[in-house]
Design an enzyme around this catalytic site. Structure first.
Site, PDB file in Angstrom:
ATOM      1  N   GLY A  14       8.134  17.583  61.919  1.00 58.05           N
ATOM      2  CA  GLY A  14       8.679  18.611  62.944  1.00 58.05           C
ATOM      3  C   GLY A  14       8.011  18.484  64.173  1.00 58.05           C
ATOM      4  N   ASP A  66       1.514  25.337  63.147  1.00 58.61           N
ATOM      5  CA  ASP A  66       2.046  26.741  62.406  1.00 58.61           C
ATOM      6  C   ASP A  66      -0.034  27.002  62.049  1.00 58.61           C
ATOM      7  OD1 ASP A  66       4.071  27.663  62.546  1.00 58.61           O
ATOM      8  OD2 ASP A  66       4.978  27.123  60.552  1.00 58.61           O
ATOM      9  N   TYR A 114      12.041  26.485  69.374  1.00 57.71           N
ATOM     10  CA  TYR A 114      11.455  25.576  69.803  1.00 57.71           C
ATOM     11  C   TYR A 114      11.303  25.031  71.235  1.00 57.71           C
ATOM     12  CZ  TYR A 114      14.648  25.288  65.301  1.00 57.71           C
ATOM     13  OH  TYR A 114      14.593  25.485  63.803  1.00 57.71           O
TER      14      TYR A 114
END
Length: 554
Positions: A163, A282, A436
């Site tokens: 990602g 994260d 996002y």
């Protein structure tokens, strides 16, 4: 290793398929590797397609954890253990070395100490008891006096996987500029579209001029994807193109894939340095202090929380609900809540919560609305999944094998509305999902500096011949970490730590925890602490350390 296509033809009568289908038709054929076991495309009687596919199946693709590599250790007194990283000279012992070009770089002429001492290490755990073990150490990052690659021979490539994350373009830029400005490297390829790009996509040439302004943009100029890891095809392409330095920017799955690539490169006896830069928005990569892009993500999350606070405070019984990223680790929600001071409740995957009954979320919401007239709730995307577990099987997995989680924000919004409707109380709930937006922004000033240091450190390591490693900051110092140490587990918020207590104090929310939850958390914290206190988690490490000590190694 064959030195030319002609030599290879005499060694291997069963050439492998072309890993670069887009190459010119008049280009020379690929030099296959004898280490492949003379495999062909399956059109001859010697080799079969089934055998080839059996070799192509990799742990990164079938979900099976890859075998842990042999640990490279140096043991010392008081429990000192250096968990070293591989080096190209481990399997190519007669390689020449060259003076580091940095010693002639005018920009570095004012530096007091050019090169890192070869014995410098970084301790994983900086706080120790007086009589306790000194713990695990990693090799300190930085330029070495001798390098194993001449600038003219370096053909580097950079790939981004997984990602998006703030800072990807900055890392790309600084790897390119570091190779060029510090070492005089001119051949640098960008692999487009993640791991699949090695064999199914085009490449682009990267120069300091072409990457000059990319740090001002979000995303990655190379594109990214999940999955697509076919070890044999990737290493075929690396070998065919003559690439000898591979820089992988990605999360734990991507770093695991880089480790598998390194093992195949070592089997083939190729002089190729494979190095990683850990990436995760994260902040769930273990060992390192934090991942790049995390500060930027927390800063951007503040905007969403501020909007939720304004909306909630402008309406009677207003509730602002913000969903932030955090599939398994709630660091963004945790730190954004602490930084904001406007949040009344923070829900993360590590801390179970419940809705109904005394001490539940609904009772707390009622209490806060009665006291303040409004409230703000922050929820990480992975929180509360057990409460909606009956639907989990329908969600499946993404290409990287991650569970596709249900939208806890929408679910929680619905449950809160239903509860107050049943109690005949009017509320005004606004749900904000900036997921996002947070990961697509350019990195902030702090992350730009951090990305620069990571990129330069990984370049120094690859040029010095280190391979099979990832670079990271540990206790404020950059070091080289074996791949297996950052892929063995995920970093999680400790709900028995003072940082979580600070959050509970800031929000005044109930802990929602049962005694069993607290006991389980303490057991996990003790297990993690044991790893940090000097017992490496790789099963082979303890045996090797014991063997070294029994042989008198200090």
């Amino acid at each position: 290793m064959p030195s030319s296509p002609t030599d290879a033809a005499t060694t291997d009568p069963h050439p492998t398929p072309d890993p670069d289908p887009g190459r010119p038709s008049n280009a020379p054929p690929q030099s296959p590797s004898p280490a492949r076991g003379n495999l062909c495309t399956g059109t001859c009687t010697t080799c079969s397609t089934a055998a080839r596919e059996a070799q192509r199946a990799t742990p990164a693709m079938d979900g099976t954890p890859p075998p842990k590599p042999e640990a490279k250790l140096a043991a010392g007194e008081a429990g000192y253990v250096l968990e070293d990283v591989p080096h190209v000279s481990d399997y190519l012992p007669d390689l020449p070395t060259y003076p580091n070009p940095l010693q002639d770089n005018t920009a570095y002429s004012v530096v007091k100490q050019y090169f890192v001492d070869p014995d410098d290490t970084v301790c994983q755990k900086i706080v120790v008891h007086k009589d306790g073990p000194r713990g695990n150490h990693f090799r300190r990052a930085g330029p070495r006096q001798r390098v194993y690659f001449e600038p003219d021979e370096v053909h580097a490539c950079i790939v981004t996987c997984g990602g998006l994350c703030p800072g990807l373009n900055t890392v790309i830029r600084e790897i390119v500029c570091g190779l060029s400005d510090m070492y005089g490297v001119t051949k640098i390829l960008g692999i487009q579209g993640g791991y699949r790009g090695f064999y199914a996509r085009n490449t682009i040439d990267l120069t300091p001029k072409s990457v000059n302004d990319i740090h001002k943009r979000g995303g990655t100029i190379l594109g990214s994807s999940r999955g697509g890891h076919d070890t044999m095809k990737i290493v075929d392409s690396i070998q065919y193109r003559g690439i000898n330095q591979v820089y992988v920017i990605g999360g734990d799955g991507s770093q695991r894939g880089a480790g598998v690539i390194f093992e195949e490169v070592r089997k083939r006896g190729l002089k190729v340095a494979v190095a990683g830069i850990p990436k995760t928005i994260d902040n769930d990569i273990p060992v390192i202090d934090k991942s790049f892009g995390f500060d930027s993500a927390v800063e951007e999350a503040q905007r969403a929380i501020n909007a939720a606070h304004v909306e909630a405070g402008s309406a009677d019984n207003g509730i602002g609900l913000v969903k932030l990223m955090g599939r398994y680790s709630g660091f963004i929600a945790h730190y954004a809540t602490l930084a904001s001071r406007d949040v009344d409740c923070c829900l993360i995957p590590e801390s179970p919560f419940y809705l109904e009954g005394e001490g539940g979320l609904f009772k707390y919401i009622e209490k806060r609305l009665k006291e303040n007239g409004h409230m703000v709730i922050v929820v990480a995307e992975g929180a509360g999944q057990k409460l909606i577990a009956e639907n989990m099987k329908e969600m499946g997995q993404d290409a990287s094998g991650n569970a596709l989680l249900l939208d806890v924000g929408l679910w929680l919004s619905q449950k809160i509305n239903e509860h107050f409707k049943k109690n005949k109380t009017t509320i005004n709930l606004k749900y904000i999902d900036p997921t996002y937006m947070i990961r697509a922004i350019p990195s902030n000033a702090s992350d730009n500096v951090y990305c620069t240091l990571l990129a330069h450190s990984v370049v120094h390591g690859a040029m010095a011949g280190y391979t099979g490693f990832t670079v990271g900051q540990v206790n404020g110092r950059h070091c080289y970490i074996p791949f297996y140490r950052i892929t063995e587990k995920q970093n999680k918020v400790s709900i028995t730590d003072r940082m979580w207590a600070r959050l509970l104090s800031s929000t005044n929310q109930p802990s929602f925890l049962s005694k069993q939850d607290v006991d389980d958390a303490k057991v996990e914290d003790e297990r993690t602490a044991k790893l940090l206190d000097g017992s490496p988690s790789n099963p082979k490490v303890e045996d090797e350390v014991a063997s070294s000590n029994s042989n008198g190694v200090k």
